[in-house]
Write an enzyme that holds these catalytic residues in place. Structure first.
Site, mmCIF file in Angstrom:
data_model
loop_
_atom_site.group_PDB
_atom_site.id
_atom_site.type_symbol
_atom_site.label_atom_id
_atom_site.label_comp_id
_atom_site.label_asym_id
_atom_site.label_seq_id
_atom_site.Cartn_x
_atom_site.Cartn_y
_atom_site.Cartn_z
ATOM 1 N N SER A 146 0.837 -1.204 0.000
ATOM 2 C CA SER A 146 0.000 0.000 0.000
ATOM 3 C C SER A 146 0.871 1.254 0.000
ATOM 4 C CB SER A 146 -0.955 -0.029 1.204
ATOM 5 O OG SER A 146 -1.895 1.022 1.131
ATOM 6 N N ASP A 308 -5.701 2.068 -4.033
ATOM 7 C CA ASP A 308 -6.922 1.817 -3.274
ATOM 8 C C ASP A 308 -7.259 2.984 -2.351
ATOM 9 O OD1 ASP A 308 -5.025 1.447 -1.267
ATOM 10 O OD2 ASP A 308 -5.841 -0.469 -0.571
#
Length: 548
Positions: A146, A308
């Site tokens: 991430s 995301d």
């Protein structure tokens, strides 16, 4: 936390990582399975670590992917596994390791046509689309840590629903992977990468066009194009960088990618609050470069490496607080989409109570769940949830026709939604936020962290309401103490204490030796600071009562 003196400034040579060492340590270092920090550990979104610390190495990926293969076989998943990666340095070797194990185990694997990068929401969309139209059952893996610093690596598993794997699944994978590590990888099958890449089980597709062609199912792309909204995009060197030009061409939208660089050291990044390179698109320090350009565009957006998460910059207000944008997005969508009236608004319990007030204003059902996007998966899949969002700038929502879009966070659609809001209403998201707070009250939100031992983290995880002996918080009567989320009655792994005009939540980190306190006040900043101070005292008293 004190702001680092170089926060918001471009990374210096001494801030950059040694990429050759990071990659070589992936292959050369072997984790010690007797050290907890070097074992496989799935947090709220997969296993993360660093090759430099022996917490993300080749052995980890060999074991994890073999564990996933065994899990999917037991479940009878007979379709392809969609495999994606982001732009971190460790993602490339881990991607190859994963392919080698999957092919050796006779798993059909689908990757991006040019062996390039694939964002998390695209993998989710591919899984969902396949399972809606094909008779076989697909799932996926994404190689990404991430927004974590450049030396980190990560891997997460998305089962056939397309979203993050639930805890009961990750526990099985985690346990089996650690067994394989302890057995010195006996039972792991793999082949040479050259053999794997030449296998008839490896398929390549143009994921970019497949995803982009479907975007108008969830966003009013025509409205954005017709209004001539100008969009500045900083992909922060992430996996969606090649998607934006295709989006612009397909829908005739004015998009300018202001930073087209992919560099695994992320040397172009301004430093985050703590002086580290971190691709956090919700941080005003990490997003300093895009914020400087805000007046050049109607809307400016950024995303983290696996796309995301989203960061929204407006001319009128600069970088929006993620909580504020979630509230605006929900208010807009619930009044501009023809969705079922009973479809719920989903929020994590540490997201702003402004969302609660928006839901009440609109007379829409609200579901408050524990931290982690996995709690929204079932609801987004069957469209009983219209929207699911986290305070950490991650969210997704259903398609315009009320069907499932993704069951994982989608930074693309949250970014494009900001442009749609401006195109349709003539006001940007920050201007909508000002209208909301004028009507519903202005929130002051904060988060602090503190060092916590493993025993203290365990105490926090298992806290119960009866451990709270005080009756007031920051001068207000405590109205509710929660150890389970009201939206699904799942344990929150901590505690939330509420009053009429404020709240705090305390919970341990799943990956670091710290605990976090989230807090909010609808009175003022001073009241927020008192809430945080008293929250720290309450947590401290719980530790003392336990003899810690």
């Amino acid at each position: 936390m004190t702001v680092h003196q170089h926060a918001g400034k471009k990374a210096r040579p001494e801030d950059r990582i040694n990429i050759p060492k990071v990659v070589s340590d992936y292959f050369l270092k072997t984790p010690n399975v007797n050290h907890e920090t070097e074992q496989v550990s799935f947090g709220t979104s997969g296993h993360r670590g660093s090759s430099l610390k022996s917490s993300f190495n080749e052995n980890h990926i060999l074991a994890i992917v073999q564990a996933v293969v065994e899990y999917r076989k037991k479940q009878g998943f007979d379709g392809p596994l969609y495999l994606g990666k982001d732009t971190h340095a460790l993602s490339e070797p881990a991607f190859n390791t994963a392919i080698s194990v999957l092919i050796a185990n006779d798993v059909p694997v689908v990757i991006q046509a040019d062996e390039g990068y694939t964002p998390t929401p695209v993998i989710s969309r591919l899984i969902i689309s396949h399972n809606q139209t094909q008779t076989t059952t697909a799932d996926g893996l994404i190689i990404t840590p991430s927004h974590n610093p450049p030396a980190d690596g990560g891997i997460k598993y998305n089962p056939p629903h397309g979203g993050p794997a639930e805890g009961d699944i990750t526990k099985v994978i985690e346990q089996r992977a650690n067994e394989l590590l302890a057995a010195e990888l006996e039972g792991v099958l793999d082949v040479a990468i050259e053999e794997a890449m030449a296998s008839s089980l490896l398929f390549k597709q143009d994921f970019i066009q497949l995803y982009v062609d479907q975007l108008d199912q969830v966003i009013d792309m025509q409205a954005i194009a017709k209004a001539g909204v100008t969009i500045g995009v900083d992909p922060l060197g992430g996996s969606g960088i090649e998607y934006w030009p295709v989006i612009a061409k397909k829908y005739g939208i004015n998009i300018d990618v202001v930073n087209p660089v992919v560099d695994a050291s992320f040397a172009f990044m301004p430093l985050d609050k703590d002086g580290k390179i971190r691709m956090d698109c919700s941080s005003p320090y990490a997003m300093a470069g895009l914020i400087e350009l805000k007046d050049k565009f109607d809307i400016a957006v950024g995303n983290d490496p696996d796309f995301d998460r989203h960061g929204i910059v407006t001319k009128s207000g600069g970088l929006m607080n993620p909580n504020h944008y979630l509230a605006v997005a929900i208010n807009y969508l619930m009044t501009n989409r023809d969705w079922p009236a009973k479809a719920k608004i989903g929020k994590t319990l540490v997201s702003s109570s402004l969302i609660d007030r928006v839901a009440k204003k609109l007379n829409k059902p609200l579901a408050e769940v524990p931290v982690g996007f996995k709690w929204f998966v079932d609801g987004l899949q069957d469209a009983t949830y219209a929207f699911g969002g986290e305070e950490s700038a991650g969210a997704s929502f259903i398609a315009k026709d009320g069907s499932c879009w993704t069951t994982d966070k989608d930074g693309f659609i949250m970014a494009l939604l900001a442009a749609e809001i401006l195109a349709v209403t003539g006001k940007d998201p920050y201007q909508h936020y000002l209208v909301l707070v004028d009507e519903l009250g202005k929130p002051c939100y904060g988060r602090v962290e503190a060092v916590a031992s493993s025993m203290q983290k365990k105490i926090l995880t298992n806290m119960s309401p009866d451990m709270i002996t005080v009756t007031e918080l920051a001068g207000e009567k405590i109205t509710q103490v929660l150890s389970h989320a009201p939206g699904n009655n799942a344990a929150i792994g901590g505690l939330k204490v509420e009053t009429d005009n404020g709240w705090f939540a305390a919970r341990p980190s799943g990956t670091e030796d710290i605990y976090k306190i989230y807090a909010e006040s609808f009175i003022d900043q001073t009241h927020l600071e008192i809430i945080i101070e008293e929250a720290q005292s309450i947590v401290g008293d719980v530790f003392k009562a336990a003899g810690l």
